[in-house]
Write an enzyme that holds these catalytic residues in place. Structure first.
Site, mmCIF file in Angstrom:
data_model
loop_
_atom_site.group_PDB
_atom_site.id
_atom_site.type_symbol
_atom_site.label_atom_id
_atom_site.label_comp_id
_atom_site.label_asym_id
_atom_site.label_seq_id
_atom_site.Cartn_x
_atom_site.Cartn_y
_atom_site.Cartn_z
ATOM 1 N N GLY A 14 0.830 -0.997 0.089
ATOM 2 C CA GLY A 14 0.090 -0.042 0.117
ATOM 3 C C GLY A 14 0.737 1.374 -0.011
ATOM 4 O O GLY A 14 2.126 1.178 -0.294
ATOM 5 N N ASP A 61 -2.104 -13.705 3.653
ATOM 6 C CA ASP A 61 -3.217 -12.829 4.285
ATOM 7 C C ASP A 61 -2.963 -12.929 5.816
ATOM 8 O O ASP A 61 -2.845 -14.219 6.353
ATOM 9 C CB ASP A 61 -4.454 -13.399 3.653
ATOM 10 C CG ASP A 61 -5.720 -12.731 4.012
ATOM 11 O OD1 ASP A 61 -5.733 -12.305 5.166
ATOM 12 O OD2 ASP A 61 -6.525 -12.470 3.183
ATOM 13 N N SER A 124 -2.490 2.782 13.200
ATOM 14 C CA SER A 124 -4.125 2.866 13.702
ATOM 15 C C SER A 124 -4.650 4.252 13.019
ATOM 16 O O SER A 124 -3.850 4.837 12.105
ATOM 17 C CB SER A 124 -4.416 3.059 15.170
ATOM 18 O OG SER A 124 -5.715 2.983 15.319
ATOM 19 N N LYS A 127 -10.245 7.016 13.081
ATOM 20 C CA LYS A 127 -11.422 6.667 13.240
ATOM 21 C C LYS A 127 -11.462 5.789 14.538
ATOM 22 O O LYS A 127 -12.863 5.175 14.821
ATOM 23 C CB LYS A 127 -11.939 6.001 12.140
ATOM 24 C CG LYS A 127 -12.168 7.069 10.936
ATOM 25 C CD LYS A 127 -12.441 6.554 9.540
ATOM 26 C CE LYS A 127 -12.639 7.591 8.559
ATOM 27 N NZ LYS A 127 -11.235 8.436 8.176
ATOM 28 N N TYR A 135 -15.290 0.379 10.526
ATOM 29 C CA TYR A 135 -13.926 0.353 10.487
ATOM 30 C C TYR A 135 -13.191 0.906 11.870
ATOM 31 O O TYR A 135 -12.269 0.277 12.197
ATOM 32 C CB TYR A 135 -13.530 1.272 9.146
ATOM 33 C CG TYR A 135 -12.161 1.816 9.158
ATOM 34 C CD1 TYR A 135 -11.166 0.888 9.017
ATOM 35 C CD2 TYR A 135 -11.728 3.044 9.033
ATOM 36 C CE1 TYR A 135 -9.867 0.802 8.908
ATOM 37 C CE2 TYR A 135 -10.342 3.406 8.953
ATOM 38 C CZ TYR A 135 -9.463 2.505 8.898
ATOM 39 O OH TYR A 135 -7.945 2.613 8.557
ATOM 40 N N LYS A 139 -10.413 -1.113 14.222
ATOM 41 C CA LYS A 139 -9.015 -0.558 14.498
ATOM 42 C C LYS A 139 -8.953 -0.220 15.996
ATOM 43 O O LYS A 139 -7.732 -0.470 16.497
ATOM 44 C CB LYS A 139 -8.890 0.794 13.596
ATOM 45 C CG LYS A 139 -8.793 0.343 12.101
ATOM 46 C CD LYS A 139 -7.770 -0.389 11.856
ATOM 47 C CE LYS A 139 -6.324 0.217 11.883
ATOM 48 N NZ LYS A 139 -5.243 -0.557 11.416
ATOM 49 N N ASN A 165 -5.773 11.190 7.826
ATOM 50 C CA ASN A 165 -5.518 10.821 6.477
ATOM 51 C C ASN A 165 -4.245 11.136 5.744
ATOM 52 O O ASN A 165 -3.896 12.065 6.493
ATOM 53 C CB ASN A 165 -6.879 11.413 5.651
ATOM 54 C CG ASN A 165 -8.143 11.243 6.223
ATOM 55 O OD1 ASN A 165 -8.419 9.928 5.962
ATOM 56 N ND2 ASN A 165 -8.749 11.891 6.794
ATOM 57 N N VAL A 166 -3.699 10.136 5.008
ATOM 58 C CA VAL A 166 -2.603 10.567 4.421
ATOM 59 C C VAL A 166 -2.929 11.004 3.130
ATOM 60 O O VAL A 166 -3.591 10.417 2.238
ATOM 61 C CB VAL A 166 -1.619 9.160 4.489
ATOM 62 C CG1 VAL A 166 -0.435 9.625 3.268
ATOM 63 C CG2 VAL A 166 -1.181 8.930 5.857
ATOM 64 N N VAL A 173 -8.924 11.063 -0.754
ATOM 65 C CA VAL A 173 -10.006 11.753 -1.442
ATOM 66 C C VAL A 173 -9.195 12.780 -2.316
ATOM 67 O O VAL A 173 -10.018 13.290 -3.373
ATOM 68 C CB VAL A 173 -10.642 12.784 -0.178
ATOM 69 C CG1 VAL A 173 -9.541 13.555 0.355
ATOM 70 C CG2 VAL A 173 -11.716 13.566 -0.733
#
Length: 328
Positions: A14, A61, A124, A127, A135, A139, A165-166, A173
């Site tokens: 990711g 996984d 983490s 949220k 979600y 977490k 958010n990154v 977004v």
């Protein structure tokens, strides 16, 4: 710290994983293991890093404990990034989110204890603080498991890092807005008053390293992050695109969404300390040997909570942040 060490990164293909690996390599680790379930992303990442011999790609996984135990053999550090992260997906398929974000995290803990790994860093999200969606709830449960793991009969240290958010990450977004501007000449915003915490991935990873070095196990490091209105972010991106007559459409809040995110809840603030200019530290309610003593000289926060509605960036500051992240 990482020189000649073996490092496992779950969810390593990711956006966070890419940047983490990029910043780890100059430390000259012995090996970095990128553990993920996406074959095509692994192939692309292998090419991106010019088939670097220090990188070992493992298909797996985190829902499969044995796969994690096998991948963790001789590992010194684990950075646990793997998760189902999209709010609507987790709302629609909560059982899958539970399997990955909660049971998968426990599998990481079990593998770390089994192999007596030095330290596990759990990434983490804002949220997880006073969660309003599955979600965030999953977490938050992951955080609880990670913190509790420090009470087990092991020398492995487990630490949480909570951030917002990154910018520019997968599903960000920013990427969504840029595509909407280019192809639809329309940007969809759920609410005109919505605010969020944002940070460039490069800066976020630097803070991850700092917490990895400074932590002793059992605490939650909370990144101090700039905030902005989503409307202002959209308008900056529209202006930077040089595309005329782009409309803004109000979509309405999706299930589980908040107007303002929170990195530190009112309940958590009673156990939170000012670590430095970059971090708050939340101490756990449960007793972890030596933790309170270690942080006894740090001052308590004087805020009720830490949410994204305060300290908002203006448009020029948002533009600077986007330019720094090479997103405009």
């Amino acid at each position: 710290m990482f020189n000649n060490k073996i490092i496992l990164v779950t969810g390593g293909t990711g956006s966070w994983g890419h940047e983490l690996v990029r910043q780890l390599l100059p430390f000259k680790p012995k090996e970095i293991r990128i553990f993920s379930r996406n074959e095509s992303n692994q192939f692309a990442m292998k090419q991106e890093f010019n088939h670097n011999l220090k990188l070992r790609f493992i298909i797996g996984d985190i829902k499969e404990k044995k796969a994690l135990i096998d991948a963790s053999q001789h590992v010194d550090y684990i950075f646990h990034l793997a998760a189902l992260k999209h709010v609507p997906v987790c709302e629609e398929q909560p059982v899958e989110a539970l399997k990955t974000n909660v049971i998968g995290t426990q599998n990481v803990i079990d593998a770390a204890v089994y192999h007596r790994i030095k330290k596990v860093m759990y990434i983490s999200t804002d949220k997880a603080s006073d969660p309003s969606n599955f979600y965030g709830l999953s977490k938050a449960m992951g955080e609880k498991l990670i913190i509790h793991a420090n009470t087990l009969n092991t020398n492995t240290k487990f630490v949480c890092i909570r951030g917002g958010n990154v910018l520019g990450s997968n599903g960000s977004v920013v990427n969504v807005f840029k595509k909407q501007i280019q192809y639809n000449k329309k940007v969809g915003i759920t609410d005109l008053n919505m605010t969020r915490f944002f940070l460039n991935v490069e800066d976020a990873i630097k803070l991850v390293f700092k917490a990895t070095l400074e932590s002793i196990g059992g605490e939650i490091f909370v990144m101090k992050m700039p905030t902005c209105r989503i409307l202002d972010l959209a308008q900056v991106l529209i202006e930077a695109s040089n595309i005329k007559n782009v409309d803004i459409e109000i979509l309405g809040i999706r299930p589980g969404e908040k107007i303002h995110e929170m990195l530190l809840s009112e309940y958590e603030s009673t156990k939170t300390l000012i670590f430095d200019n970059d971090y708050f530290v939340i101490l756990p309610a449960i007793n972890i040997k030596g933790l309170k003593e270690h942080y006894s000289k740090y001052k308590s926060v004087k805020i009720i909570n830490y949410n994204s509605s305060t300290g908002l960036m203006n448009k020029e500051e948002i533009k600077d942040l986007l330019m720094k992240g090479r997103l405009i």
